[in-house]
Design an enzyme around this catalytic site. Structure first.
Site, short mmCIF file in Angstrom:
data_model
loop_
_atom_site.label_atom_id
_atom_site.label_comp_id
_atom_site.label_asym_id
_atom_site.label_seq_id
_atom_site.Cartn_x
_atom_site.Cartn_y
_atom_site.Cartn_z
N ASP A 121 0.84 -1.21 0.00
CA ASP A 121 0.00 0.00 0.00
C ASP A 121 0.87 1.25 0.00
O ASP A 121 0.37 2.37 -0.04
CB ASP A 121 -1.01 -0.01 1.16
CG ASP A 121 -0.35 -0.08 2.52
OD1 ASP A 121 0.89 -0.21 2.59
OD2 ASP A 121 -1.09 0.01 3.53
N SER A 122 2.22 1.04 -0.01
CA SER A 122 3.14 2.16 -0.26
C SER A 122 2.89 2.73 -1.66
O SER A 122 3.39 3.80 -1.99
CB SER A 122 4.60 1.71 -0.11
OG SER A 122 4.83 0.51 -0.83
N ASP A 125 -1.10 -6.03 -0.13
CA ASP A 125 -1.54 -5.38 1.11
C ASP A 125 -3.04 -5.16 1.11
O ASP A 125 -3.60 -4.64 0.13
CB ASP A 125 -0.87 -4.00 1.24
CG ASP A 125 0.40 -4.05 2.08
OD1 ASP A 125 0.52 -4.96 2.92
OD2 ASP A 125 1.25 -3.18 1.88
N LYS A 148 -1.48 -9.28 2.92
CA LYS A 148 -0.75 -8.84 4.12
C LYS A 148 -1.63 -7.85 4.89
O LYS A 148 -2.28 -7.00 4.29
CB LYS A 148 0.59 -8.20 3.74
CG LYS A 148 1.35 -7.63 4.92
CD LYS A 148 2.80 -7.36 4.61
CE LYS A 148 3.09 -6.07 3.90
NZ LYS A 148 2.67 -4.85 4.62
N GLU A 166 -1.67 -5.32 8.58
CA GLU A 166 -0.85 -4.72 9.63
C GLU A 166 -1.52 -4.87 10.99
O GLU A 166 -2.71 -4.60 11.12
CB GLU A 166 -0.64 -3.22 9.35
CG GLU A 166 0.17 -2.94 8.11
CD GLU A 166 0.38 -1.44 7.88
OE1 GLU A 166 0.00 -0.61 8.73
OE2 GLU A 166 0.93 -1.10 6.82
N GLU A 223 8.97 -4.21 10.74
CA GLU A 223 9.41 -2.92 10.19
C GLU A 223 9.95 -2.02 11.29
O GLU A 223 9.29 -1.78 12.31
CB GLU A 223 8.24 -2.23 9.47
CG GLU A 223 8.64 -0.88 8.87
CD GLU A 223 7.67 -0.34 7.83
OE1 GLU A 223 6.73 -1.05 7.43
OE2 GLU A 223 7.89 0.82 7.41
O1 KIV Z 1 3.55 -1.14 1.66
C1 KIV Z 1 4.72 -1.49 1.72
O2 KIV Z 1 5.55 -1.20 0.86
C2 KIV Z 1 5.14 -2.30 2.87
C3 KIV Z 1 6.60 -2.55 3.06
C4 KIV Z 1 7.28 -1.36 3.59
C5 KIV Z 1 6.85 -3.76 3.88
O3 KIV Z 1 4.32 -2.71 3.64
#
Ligand code: KIV
Length: 271
Positions: A51-52, A90, A120, A122, A189
């Site tokens: 989600d980056s 994510d 994934k 969080e 992280e």
């Molecule tokens: O969204 C992302 O890029 C991440 C990484 C920093 C692990 O969750």
């Protein structure tokens, strides 16, 4: 058929075996077809549609604004390019925190509409019921502990997490709970390397570190950071393998000069 298309596909079981064999796991983010194709062919083990994307693709300050639909679009683009790597997507902010029914519905959409291999989420104990529901639906789940960017407004800063014993103890407990709930791996992280070493030693599932030191079972970096696409972002944990900002700027400036001077296109470049 090229070598990589014949190579054995990476699965969640492969990652477990890699941990058992002490073989480190490589993971990188990707958000589109072209880069995912290069990373898969280069031999990366895991591609994270992070989600980056909210930051590096859409230009938002945080990861919070990206939607489930936008994550599905990025994952669809990535999956078309991938032959070998395991693809993790994510679940974006708001698509799983409210209740486990919403969480499993979001995860099912990602799996069904993108063809990705896993999701994934969080968080720790607070999202355990969501993880259990998703795992029960047959969807592999990667956890994410430590600095969890979807909670940035609660943390206030992007500094290292779990430096104090109370937070470290919670993280150790959360890691054990995530493993028990059926997660196949956990991203750690921005936590102290000593804590990451303990967690990595205590778990049978792999840990993937970003700013968590060398003891993790694998490492992940955001592609824009490791390729140097934005030179202003230089945290201590980042190793920058290219300086694409400088190279791309130089190439585009040269192109502009060539167009303006009439030097491009040449006769050889014309029909
Ligand atoms: O969204 C992302 O890029 C991440 C990484 C920093 C692990 O969750």
């Amino acid at each position: 058929m090229s070598d990589h298309t014949q190579a054995k596909k990476i699965t969640t079981h492969t990652l477990l075996q890699m941990k058992e064999q002490g073989s480190k796991i490589s993971m990188i983010t990707a958000y589109d077809y072209s880069f995912a194709r290069l990373f898969d062919a280069a031999g990366i083990d895991v591609i994270l549609v992070g989600d980056s994307a909210s930051n590096v693709m859409a230009g938002h300050e945080t990861t919070l604004p990206i939607t489930l639909e936008q994550m599905i679009y990025h994952a669809q683009c990535v999956i078309r390019a991938v032959n070998r790597s395991l693809v993790v997507v994510d679940l974006p902010f708001g698509s799983y925190q409210s209740n486990p029914d919403i969480a499993v519905a979001s995860a099912i959409r990602i799996m069904k509409e993108t063809g990705a291999h896993s999701v994934k989420l969080e968080g720790g104990e607070e999202i355990l019921p969501a993880i259990q529901r998703i795992v029960a639906a047959g969807i592999p789940v990667m956890g994410h502990l430590g600095l969890t960017p979807q909670s940035i407004y609660q943390f206030g800063t992007y500094t290292v997490r779990a430096k104090e014993e109370a937070e470290a103890a919670t993280l150790r407990k959360d890691a054990a709970l995530l493993q028990e709930a059926g997660c196949f791996a956990i991203v750690l992280e921005k936590i102290p390397a000593g804590l990451a070493a303990e967690v990595s030693r205590d778990l049978s599932i792999p840990t993937i570190g970003i700013g968590a030191g060398n003891p993790c079972d694998g490492q992940v970096l955001v592609m824009h950071d490791m390729l140097g696409i934005n030179n202003t972002f230089k945290p201590r944990f980042l190793r920058q393998y290219l300086n694409l900002e400088t190279q791309i700027t130089g190439a585009v400036q040269q192109y502009i000069r060539d167009v303006k001077s009439g030097e491009f296109p040449s006769q050889e470049e014309s029909y």
